[in-house]
Structures are given as C-alpha cells and as structure tokens.
Design an enzyme around this catalytic site. Structure first.
Site, short mmCIF file in Angstrom:
data_model
loop_
_atom_site.label_atom_id
_atom_site.label_comp_id
_atom_site.label_asym_id
_atom_site.label_seq_id
_atom_site.Cartn_x
_atom_site.Cartn_y
_atom_site.Cartn_z
N ASP A 77 -0.01 7.52 10.45
CA ASP A 77 -0.92 6.82 9.56
C ASP A 77 -0.89 7.60 8.25
O ASP A 77 -1.41 8.71 8.17
CB ASP A 77 -2.33 6.82 10.18
CG ASP A 77 -3.40 6.29 9.25
OD1 ASP A 77 -3.09 5.94 8.09
OD2 ASP A 77 -4.57 6.26 9.67
N ASN A 104 5.32 3.36 0.04
CA ASN A 104 5.39 1.90 0.05
C ASN A 104 4.36 1.24 0.96
O ASN A 104 4.04 0.07 0.79
CB ASN A 104 6.81 1.48 0.48
CG ASN A 104 6.92 0.01 0.80
OD1 ASN A 104 7.01 -0.83 -0.10
ND2 ASN A 104 6.91 -0.33 2.09
N TYR A 175 -7.12 -5.12 -3.72
CA TYR A 175 -5.70 -4.79 -3.82
C TYR A 175 -5.34 -4.41 -5.25
O TYR A 175 -4.62 -3.42 -5.50
CB TYR A 175 -4.88 -5.99 -3.36
CG TYR A 175 -3.39 -5.85 -3.42
CD1 TYR A 175 -2.71 -5.07 -2.49
CD2 TYR A 175 -2.65 -6.52 -4.39
CE1 TYR A 175 -1.32 -4.95 -2.54
CE2 TYR A 175 -1.27 -6.42 -4.44
CZ TYR A 175 -0.61 -5.63 -3.53
OH TYR A 175 0.76 -5.53 -3.57
N LYS A 179 -3.85 -0.80 -6.51
CA LYS A 179 -2.55 -0.71 -7.17
C LYS A 179 -2.67 -0.17 -8.59
O LYS A 179 -1.75 0.50 -9.09
CB LYS A 179 -1.87 -2.08 -7.16
CG LYS A 179 -1.41 -2.52 -5.77
CD LYS A 179 -0.45 -1.52 -5.15
CE LYS A 179 0.21 -2.06 -3.90
NZ LYS A 179 1.12 -1.06 -3.27
N THR A 209 7.75 -11.58 1.00
CA THR A 209 7.44 -10.79 2.19
C THR A 209 6.26 -11.43 2.90
O THR A 209 5.66 -12.39 2.42
CB THR A 209 7.08 -9.34 1.83
OG1 THR A 209 5.81 -9.33 1.16
CG2 THR A 209 8.14 -8.71 0.92
#
Length: 297
Positions: A77, A104, A175, A179, A209
């Site tokens: 993790d 990533n 998110y 980022k 993805t």
C-alpha cells in the site's frame, strides 16, 4: 527497443493495470529492472481478493520475464509509510539499488462537491497525494545518503498529475485537489533533491483506462501505452537537465504545462482599502489572460 535504461532499477506504483502496467512494460523493454507495485484494488480503491499470488502485479512480472526482462512483484500500500519504505528497500535488496521512481497508483471516487463524503475525500487524497509522498520520501532519503557517501545516482522521479489537477474537473473535486497537490509536490521535490543529482517531473496523461471509462467519452482517447515513451525518456540519464516540469501527453501530442505564474500586478503604495481594491482588481483581471475552462464546465 533501445538500451536507454540498461542497468537502471525502477519502481512503478499502480503497475498492475492501465497506464502503470504500460509504464512497467516500457521501462523493462528499454533495459530497466522493474519493481512492479500493485496493491490490487477496484476502481474505487476496494481491496481485490486476487491481489495475492497470481494477481495483477505477478501477471506484469510474468510478461516482462517472458520478454527477457527482469522484474519482481510488490503489493505494498504505497500510502502506508512503512510499506513504502519496504518497497524501496526491496528494489535495493533485489537489484542492487534504485534509480527511477514512477509514482502512478491511484483510484477515483467521483462526486459533486456537495455530495462528497469525508471518507471519500480522505481515501482519494490518501492514495494519490500521500501515495506519492511516502515512496518519494524514502527514495529521496536513499539517494541523499548515496550522494553523501560518494555514490551519487542519476536518479529520476516521474509523478502523475492530471488535467483535472491543472485545470480542474467538474464532479472530481477530490481527485482534482489531489492531482494539483502532486504538481506542487513535484516543484518542491525537484528543488530539494536536485543537489543530490535527482530530477523530479510529472506527467498529466490522457488515456482510455478503467478510471476514464464511464466518466468520459473514451472512443477517441489514446491508449495507456501511448504515455509511456515520455516516462521512459524522463527516467533516463539523458534527461538530467529536465526537472520541476509538468508535461501533458495526449496520444501524439506533448504539451509543456506552465502552471501558476505571476500575472499583472499593482502596488498601491500603502494599505489597500476595500473600496479601492474592487476597481483595481477589475483592471488587473482585464489585463490577465482568460483562464482555461474547467473540464466539464
């Protein structure tokens, strides 16, 4: 493939699927020995029961070895501080050192801001932002020690930001915040680690993805592997003069992101009053470039 990364040792986090998997395969094809990290979670970050033996990390290792490369699986993790340390140590113990860290790993729990729960916020910030910090912290400490002991390595870090973090994205407040934090972390780490011969850059990849399917129309999106040649070059010794930069890559197009920079300004010469600020700010905003629109706006 070339020998661009021959003799180099790399860690790629979140490398069991998607973009991370493509990065691991690309680095190995150019000669790097790769620690393939994948905790094995669903798109929402829930633990995958198949994450042990035979899970996605092992499948990528098998593919690399079948092509004649060297790799080892890791199921840490990455947001767990001690597990991240052990992952770095695994690279050193298995392959004799560490030269490249590709951060990533991540997942999404998309919600409009007013519908986002505290748990969702904490989970996404943890895996993306702390999941970049913890491996980078331990890898950076290793490279600092190596440099101080007269064994400097041409080390490279490639972080993963996003257009959502650079321009914002409706329905992805958490998110986007994570980022954006990664982009800021990249700038600071590049300055602090540069004295040890380490470069730190970030990419904002665009690809079809499991994270983008359902959120966007992915029919015309690039493939995960289209992002990986940029990562391979940034991981090479040749890229030693490039640091503290963020690159968006969308298929065949690479863009250097400028990020926040100082725009028009005005010095009032004394403390501003609230009534003076309004007109002055309107004039400054008229002189400033129009911000790029938020995705989904």
């Amino acid at each position: 493939m070339t020998g661009l990364l021959e003799g180099r040792v790399a860690i790629v986090t979140g490398a069991g699927r998607g973009i991370g998997r493509a990065h691991a395969l690309e680095l190995a094809a150019h000669g790097a020995a790769v620690v393939v990290n994948d905790y094995g979670v669903s798109l929402a970050g829930e633990k995958d029961d198949n994450a042990s033996e035979g899970g996605p990390a092992d499948e990528v290792v098998a593919a690399i070895e079948a092509a004649g490369g060297r790799a080892v699986a890791n199921r840490a993790d990455v947001a767990d501080f001690e597990q991240a340390a052990a992952m770095v140590q695994q690279a050193i113990d298995t392959f004799g050192g560490l030269d490249v860290l590709v951060n990533n790993a991540g997942f999404v729990r998309d919600r409009m801001l007013v519908n986002t729960s505290e748990e969702e916020w904490d989970a996404v910030i943890r895996v993306h932002l702390k999941g970049h910090f913890a491996p980078l912290r331990h890898a950076g400490a290793y490279w600092r020690t190596e440099a101080k002991e007269g064994r400097p390595r041409a080390a490279r870090v490639v972080n993963t930001s996003s257009g959502a973090g650079l321009q914002g994205s409706v329905g992805q407040a958490t998110y986007s915040a994570a980022k954006a934090g990664i982009a800021g972390l990249t700038l600071v780490a590049a300055q602090e680690l540069g004295r040890y011969g380490v470069t730190v850059n970030a990419i904002a990849p665009v690809a079809r993805t499991r994270m983008t399917e359902g959120a966007f129309d992915t029919a015309d999106m690039a493939l995960p592997e289209d992002n990986s040649p940029l990562v391979a070059w940034l991981a090479s010794e040749d890229a030693g003069d490039v640091t503290g930069r963020v690159f968006e890559i969308d298929g065949s197009a690479i863009t250097v992101e400028n990020g926040w920079s100082h725009g028009p300004s005005r010095d009032h010469g004394t403390r501003w009053s609230a009534t003076d600020i309004g007109p002055a700010l309107r004039e400054l905003l008229a002189e400033a470039p129009t911000p790029e629109p938020v995705y989904g706006s």
